[in-house]
Scaffold this motif. Structure first.
Motif, PDB file in Angstrom:
ATOM      1  N   UNK A 105       3.319   8.480  -2.918  1.00 25.07           N
ATOM      2  CA  UNK A 105       3.920   8.863  -4.201  1.00 25.07           C
ATOM      3  C   UNK A 105       5.443   8.785  -4.146  1.00 25.07           C
ATOM      4  N   UNK A 106       6.015   8.694  -2.953  1.00 22.72           N
ATOM      5  CA  UNK A 106       7.466   8.565  -2.815  1.00 22.72           C
ATOM      6  C   UNK A 106       7.932   7.124  -2.940  1.00 22.72           C
ATOM      7  N   UNK A 107       7.017   6.190  -2.871  1.00 26.58           N
ATOM      8  CA  UNK A 107       7.373   4.772  -2.825  1.00 26.58           C
ATOM      9  C   UNK A 107       7.419   4.108  -4.184  1.00 26.58           C
ATOM     10  N   UNK A 108       7.117   2.843  -4.163  1.00 25.80           N
ATOM     11  CA  UNK A 108       7.187   1.992  -5.348  1.00 25.80           C
ATOM     12  C   UNK A 108       5.866   2.087  -6.103  1.00 25.80           C
ATOM     13  N   UNK A 109       5.921   2.669  -7.290  1.00 20.88           N
ATOM     14  CA  UNK A 109       4.706   2.847  -8.077  1.00 20.88           C
ATOM     15  C   UNK A 109       4.094   1.510  -8.510  1.00 20.88           C
ATOM     16  N   UNK A 110       4.884   0.446  -8.526  1.00 18.56           N
ATOM     17  CA  UNK A 110       4.374  -0.865  -8.914  1.00 18.56           C
ATOM     18  C   UNK A 110       3.769  -1.628  -7.739  1.00 18.56           C
ATOM     19  N   UNK A 111       3.938  -1.119  -6.538  1.00 15.17           N
ATOM     20  CA  UNK A 111       3.465  -1.846  -5.366  1.00 15.17           C
ATOM     21  C   UNK A 111       1.943  -2.031  -5.396  1.00 15.17           C
ATOM     22  N   UNK A 112       1.208  -0.979  -5.714  1.00  9.34           N
ATOM     23  CA  UNK A 112      -0.259  -1.088  -5.774  1.00  9.34           C
ATOM     24  C   UNK A 112      -0.684  -2.151  -6.781  1.00  9.34           C
ATOM     25  N   UNK A 113      -0.013  -2.176  -7.914  1.00 10.11           N
ATOM     26  CA  UNK A 113      -0.343  -3.177  -8.925  1.00 10.11           C
ATOM     27  C   UNK A 113      -0.077  -4.582  -8.396  1.00 10.11           C
ATOM     28  N   UNK A 114       1.017  -4.753  -7.671  1.00 13.01           N
ATOM     29  CA  UNK A 114       1.330  -6.066  -7.116  1.00 13.01           C
ATOM     30  C   UNK A 114       0.300  -6.475  -6.069  1.00 13.01           C
ATOM     31  N   UNK A 115      -0.171  -5.521  -5.277  1.00 10.00           N
ATOM     32  CA  UNK A 115      -1.229  -5.823  -4.304  1.00 10.00           C
ATOM     33  C   UNK A 115      -2.507  -6.205  -5.052  1.00 10.00           C
ATOM     34  N   UNK A 149     -10.716  -0.255  -2.034  1.00 12.90           N
ATOM     35  CA  UNK A 149     -10.193  -0.694  -0.738  1.00 12.90           C
ATOM     36  C   UNK A 149      -8.793  -0.144  -0.507  1.00 12.90           C
ATOM     37  N   UNK A 150      -7.965  -0.173  -1.546  1.00 14.46           N
ATOM     38  CA  UNK A 150      -6.608   0.376  -1.417  1.00 14.46           C
ATOM     39  C   UNK A 150      -6.672   1.876  -1.149  1.00 14.46           C
ATOM     40  N   UNK A 151      -7.572   2.581  -1.814  1.00  8.56           N
ATOM     41  CA  UNK A 151      -7.717   4.023  -1.583  1.00  8.56           C
ATOM     42  C   UNK A 151      -8.136   4.311  -0.144  1.00  8.56           C
ATOM     43  N   UNK A 152      -9.027   3.497   0.394  1.00  7.60           N
ATOM     44  CA  UNK A 152      -9.433   3.660   1.791  1.00  7.60           C
ATOM     45  C   UNK A 152      -8.235   3.458   2.720  1.00  7.60           C
ATOM     46  N   UNK A 153      -7.449   2.434   2.451  1.00  7.72           N
ATOM     47  CA  UNK A 153      -6.269   2.152   3.282  1.00  7.72           C
ATOM     48  C   UNK A 153      -5.261   3.295   3.182  1.00  7.72           C
ATOM     49  N   UNK A 154      -5.048   3.809   1.986  1.00  4.51           N
ATOM     50  CA  UNK A 154      -4.130   4.942   1.814  1.00  4.51           C
ATOM     51  C   UNK A 154      -4.590   6.144   2.639  1.00  4.51           C
ATOM     52  N   UNK A 163      -8.786   5.549  13.065  1.00  4.16           N
ATOM     53  CA  UNK A 163      -9.727   4.464  13.309  1.00  4.16           C
ATOM     54  C   UNK A 163      -8.935   3.187  13.567  1.00  4.16           C
ATOM     55  N   UNK A 164      -9.573   2.231  14.212  1.00  6.95           N
ATOM     56  CA  UNK A 164      -8.916   0.951  14.474  1.00  6.95           C
ATOM     57  C   UNK A 164      -8.888   0.122  13.184  1.00  6.95           C
ATOM     58  N   UNK A 165      -7.978  -0.842  13.111  1.00  5.33           N
ATOM     59  CA  UNK A 165      -7.980  -1.736  11.951  1.00  5.33           C
ATOM     60  C   UNK A 165      -9.336  -2.435  11.781  1.00  5.33           C
ATOM     61  N   UNK A 166      -9.974  -2.763  12.886  1.00  4.00           N
ATOM     62  CA  UNK A 166     -11.274  -3.437  12.828  1.00  4.00           C
ATOM     63  C   UNK A 166     -12.346  -2.534  12.216  1.00  4.00           C
ATOM     64  N   UNK A 167     -12.299  -1.231  12.519  1.00  5.45           N
ATOM     65  CA  UNK A 167     -13.280  -0.306  11.941  1.00  5.45           C
ATOM     66  C   UNK A 167     -13.089  -0.178  10.426  1.00  5.45           C
ATOM     67  N   UNK A 168     -11.847  -0.062  10.002  1.00  3.83           N
ATOM     68  CA  UNK A 168     -11.584   0.052   8.557  1.00  3.83           C
ATOM     69  C   UNK A 168     -11.932  -1.262   7.859  1.00  3.83           C
ATOM     70  N   UNK A 169     -11.604  -2.385   8.494  1.00  2.00           N
ATOM     71  CA  UNK A 169     -11.964  -3.690   7.925  1.00  2.00           C
ATOM     72  C   UNK A 169     -13.470  -3.803   7.770  1.00  2.00           C
ATOM     73  N   UNK A 170     -14.213  -3.349   8.775  1.00  2.00           N
ATOM     74  CA  UNK A 170     -15.676  -3.401   8.709  1.00  2.00           C
ATOM     75  C   UNK A 170     -16.198  -2.526   7.561  1.00  2.00           C
ATOM     76  N   UNK A 171     -15.603  -1.364   7.365  1.00  2.00           N
ATOM     77  CA  UNK A 171     -15.998  -0.478   6.268  1.00  2.00           C
ATOM     78  C   UNK A 171     -15.758  -1.145   4.916  1.00  2.00           C
ATOM     79  N   UNK A 172     -14.565  -1.689   4.741  1.00  2.00           N
ATOM     80  CA  UNK A 172     -14.232  -2.369   3.481  1.00  2.00           C
ATOM     81  C   UNK A 172     -15.142  -3.579   3.288  1.00  2.00           C
ATOM     82  N   UNK A 173     -15.336  -4.333   4.341  1.00  2.00           N
ATOM     83  CA  UNK A 173     -16.187  -5.522   4.281  1.00  2.00           C
ATOM     84  C   UNK A 173     -17.634  -5.145   3.934  1.00  2.00           C
TER      85      UNK A 173
END
Length: 188
Positions: A105-115, A149-154, A163-173
């Motif tokens: 919430x401290x960052x760029x509010x438009x960043x999520x939209x750009x992603x 997916x963005x909510x999971x990453x947040x 968790x490892x990046x691979x575990x989160x990737x597997x969850x999203x996948x």
């Protein structure tokens, strides 16, 4: 660009990220940023219009890197889709401080939209090719996948990347390709 300019821009970006860990962009001043970076204001203004411009440039750097990573993969197979997701999560882990701030919430509010704008054509292509989405509500399915997916990453970033990046990737996948009750093996 010469090394001094690169160094100055890099220092300003790092200092802004550090300040954003403490408070929102609206509470940060250029004076405060320049003091933290040990840069005078005229030097700052020779690179950026204001601190919001600097924050936007930080987000643009991340989006550019993500575009480059996405371009390396063909989403024709489920395996490549997983590899792309793993690579994206590895990048986010490497750029943890920046990504955490941009998504906070401290960052760029438009960043999520750009992603979302970056990922939407990729997801639409995948879903249209595999599921032949039709109907009045079909436009919402890719948005649900991306925003979820963005909510999971947040949450992963907020929790300190336990968790490892691979575990989160597997969850999203898993969710993206098989839903919550798909036929693939359970996640570890």
């Amino acid at each position: 660009m010469d090394r001094r300019k690169k160094y100055t821009q890099s220092t300003l970006k790092e200092c802004l990220v550090d300040l954003l860990k403490q408070k929102p962009i609206t509470s940060i001043t250029v004076k405060e940023l320049c003091e933290a970076a040990d840069v005078n204001r005229s030097t700052f203004y020779s690179h950026y219009d204001n601190h919001f411009d600097l924050l936007e440039k930080i987000g643009e750097d991340v989006i550019f890197d993500m575009e480059q990573a996405l371009a390396e993969f063909n989403f024709g197979t489920e395996r490549e889709s997983l590899q792309m997701t793993e690579r994206a999560l590895q990048y986010i882990a490497e750029k943890y401080d920046v990504c955490e701030v941009l998504l906070s919430s401290h960052g760029d509010m438009n960043f999520k939209k750009r992603v979302m704008d970056l990922l939407l054509p990729v997801i639409l292509k995948k879903f249209n090719a595999e599921l032949h989405l039709k109907g009045k509500l079909s436009e919402y399915i890719p948005l649900l996948v991306i925003s979820g997916s963005i909510a999971v990453i947040e949450r992963w970033l907020e929790n300190g990347r336990q968790e490892t990046p691979e575990q989160i990737a597997a969850l999203i996948h898993q969710f993206t390709n098989h839903g919550l009750v798909g036929d693939s093996p359970p996640l570890r």
